[in-house]
Design an enzyme around this catalytic site. Sequence first.
Site, PDB file in Angstrom:
ATOM      1  N   HIS A 179      29.557 -13.412 -29.741  1.00 31.42           N
ATOM      2  CA  HIS A 179      29.572 -12.908 -28.373  1.00 31.42           C
ATOM      3  C   HIS A 179      28.348 -12.070 -28.048  1.00 31.42           C
ATOM      4  O   HIS A 179      28.210 -11.602 -26.914  1.00 31.42           O
ATOM      5  CB  HIS A 179      30.839 -12.068 -28.140  1.00 31.42           C
ATOM      6  CG  HIS A 179      31.009 -11.645 -26.720  1.00 31.42           C
ATOM      7  ND1 HIS A 179      31.145 -12.545 -25.689  1.00 31.42           N
ATOM      8  CD2 HIS A 179      31.020 -10.423 -26.147  1.00 31.42           C
ATOM      9  CE1 HIS A 179      31.246 -11.890 -24.546  1.00 31.42           C
ATOM     10  NE2 HIS A 179      31.180 -10.606 -24.784  1.00 31.42           N
ATOM     11  N   CYS A 180      27.448 -11.871 -28.982  1.00 27.55           N
ATOM     12  CA  CYS A 180      26.318 -10.963 -28.734  1.00 27.55           C
ATOM     13  C   CYS A 180      24.996 -11.685 -28.574  1.00 27.55           C
ATOM     14  O   CYS A 180      24.411 -11.726 -27.494  1.00 27.55           O
ATOM     15  CB  CYS A 180      26.230  -9.934 -29.868  1.00 27.55           C
ATOM     16  SG  CYS A 180      27.580  -8.736 -29.882  1.00 27.55           S
ATOM     17  N   ILE A 181      24.488 -12.245 -29.653  1.00 27.02           N
ATOM     18  CA  ILE A 181      23.103 -12.717 -29.656  1.00 27.02           C
ATOM     19  C   ILE A 181      22.852 -13.868 -28.680  1.00 27.02           C
ATOM     20  O   ILE A 181      21.813 -13.897 -28.026  1.00 27.02           O
ATOM     21  CB  ILE A 181      22.675 -13.116 -31.085  1.00 27.02           C
ATOM     22  CG1 ILE A 181      22.887 -11.932 -32.041  1.00 27.02           C
ATOM     23  CG2 ILE A 181      21.207 -13.515 -31.110  1.00 27.02           C
ATOM     24  CD1 ILE A 181      22.559 -12.240 -33.466  1.00 27.02           C
TER      25      ILE A 181
END
Length: 440
Positions: free
Chosen positions: A270-272
Amino acid sequence: MPDLTSRLRDRTAEIGVIGLGYVGLPLALAAVRAGFRVTGYDINAERVGLINEGRPVIAHLDTEGLRAALATGRFRASADMAGLSRPDAILICVPTPLTRQREPDLSYVRATARDIARTLRRGQLVVLESTTWPGTTTEIVRPILESTGLASGSDFHLAFSPEREDPGNARYGLADLPKVVGGDGEAARDLACLLYDPIVARTVPVSSAEAAEAVKLTENIFRAVNIALVNELKVVYDALGIDVWEVIGAAATKPFGFMPFEPGPGLGGHCIPIDPFYLTWKAREHDIATRFIELAGEVNRRMPHYVVERLALLVDRELGRPLGGAAILMIGMAYKRNIDDVRESPALKLMDLLEARGARVAYHDPFVEQIPPTREFPHLAGRAATALTPEIVAAADAVLVVTDHDGVDYATLVRHARIVVDTRNVCARTGNAAANVFKC
């Protein structure tokens, strides 16, 4: 607010954590271990019930730690957002995905802010942890909360502290990491530091909520850009007949000026894959082009296509058949090893691309028994994992290693497979290099 200050210092304050997922639930349990009373809130009533029963809801979470927290009587989960008037501090840990147009989707943040506003009272501290663009805390959350007639900085306090959760990381848990804290004013920042001080290794105060929001984006943009670099190098070195993993390993022996990153089949989590585009979107408001970030995103998004083309070439060259109609066994559906999280996983894109080419695709993942619903690939939901037996491996035309889970028997895999296409270098890393293994 001396009362809140004293309650945070002596840990008699009650904490509310909204969103009991990969970020919120570990944070809630860490706060309990620090001595706080915690109520975790989630709109998923089924998940709330499982948590209150002490049953596992996240593969890598310490279930015994969950049960220990419940046993203290200082932790419970709730689906009743009307109870948000009770906590002294409310921590927002909800998703911030992208739309199909790759623009920020703050619908969860806005909905949560409205839930808090319905019961907001004087003396509460609200902290946003969800990753987002600089300005979200003060430009989006604050107006919603102030629509109640209460003012940030006098009636309640508002801060931002980005999560740094790394699912499956056995070395660095939430409590081991420094935590960046920025506030809508110094008082909010100082209260948030008082809250987090006993929970994490140390707090790192910064000048504003906007600075704290920028810190999280910078961390993940740094990773995205460097991963894109090694992914591009992998494509070039493959064409030159050079092993990119050998090159990175040798370069990493330099004790300064180099930081190793590993290539892969694409970015997940869900971040990078998401966070950099929050900044590119915000930059456009100021007529600034973020070409470097956008190029990195383009390189990383192309990697599943590269893997499929490479797989098709190997199936044709080694087996003398086209990819269409070939039986492909994918190893791994999660976006990284030893977790059950499929958010933005390149495995989903790979399965979709392979089936569009006419391949017959099955998958094995010891952590993902069934593919959950996703926004981009709803048609893959419900697919069940297959067992990993010698017979199933031998029946596949090719095995594609997408996620390098530790629990997979790679020796058996290599022994019985016709060809193995390894996007993670795990076969070589585990001593299972063989003539039928091709790095990709």
